[in-house]
Design a protein around this motif. Structure first.
Motif: not given
Length: 191
Positions: A58, A74, A76, A83, A89, A91, A112, A114, A123-126
């Motif tokens: 990304f 980032t 993935i 996306t 953000s 997603y 995800h 981001i 910053r990626d959060r899963v």
């Protein structure tokens, strides 16, 4: 082989006579832009590593004239689906192969979120409790993800700033597969 991606910068100043102002070489396919800074766009760079492993980036880019500058990326793990950029953000769903032994494993799809509030450090959060659904819609603070082995429902996730999406509920639908979701006031339509 090599693939090159380009964005066309289309000048809309005179709507009667639009024209391509510049061709901009970028890494990957355009997936969105920053509504508060029109010089920032986001791309997904699809690539394969060592055999059949998908790893995508990304990318956050700044466009100036006919030049794109990579501000950040980032990585993935897995193959990225649709996306959705909403506010600060992004997603997306990504499918990856999880090894469980020699020549054995299973396919997994993770959701995800981001955080793009700092373009130089996304910053990626899963949401790791997913497992098989593809993101089909983001509306307000909710994400809709296909549910079930045959995609015969919709999982709803609450989107939370700076955190991974949280599972909320599953809604079963009629039919074989959910391709899209649209909201009209207080009614959802799934097809």
């Amino acid at each position: 082989g090599w693939v090159k991606y380009y964005l066309d910068a289309i000048d809309l100043t005179d709507r009667e006579h639009t024209r391509v102002r510049a061709k901009v070489n970028v890494p990957g396919l355009l997936v969105g832009g920053d509504a508060s800074d029109p010089s920032i766009v986001y791309t997904i760079d699809y690539r394969w590593n060592s055999g059949d492993t998908a790893t995508n980036d990304f990318d956050v880019l700044r466009i100036r004239g006919s030049k794109a500058t990579l501000l950040a990326h980032t990585t993935i793990d897995g193959w990225v689906g649709s996306t959705f950029v909403s506010g600060k953000s992004a997603y997306l769903s990504a499918q990856r192969w999880v090894e469980t032994g020699k020549n054995t494993g299973y396919s997994r799809v993770d959701l995800h979120a981001i955080d793009l509030s700092n373009p130089g450090h996304p910053r990626d959060r899963v949401a790791s409790e997913t497992g098989w659904g593809w993101l089909v819609a983001v509306e307000g603070d909710r994400a809709r993800v296909t549910a079930g082995w045959g995609g015969q429902g919709i999982d709803v996730y609450q989107l939370r700033d700076g955190k991974a999406p949280a599972f909320e509920q599953t809604i079963r639908t009629r039919g074989f597969w959910v391709n899209g979701v649209s909201r009209q006031t207080s009614v959802w339509f799934a097809a």
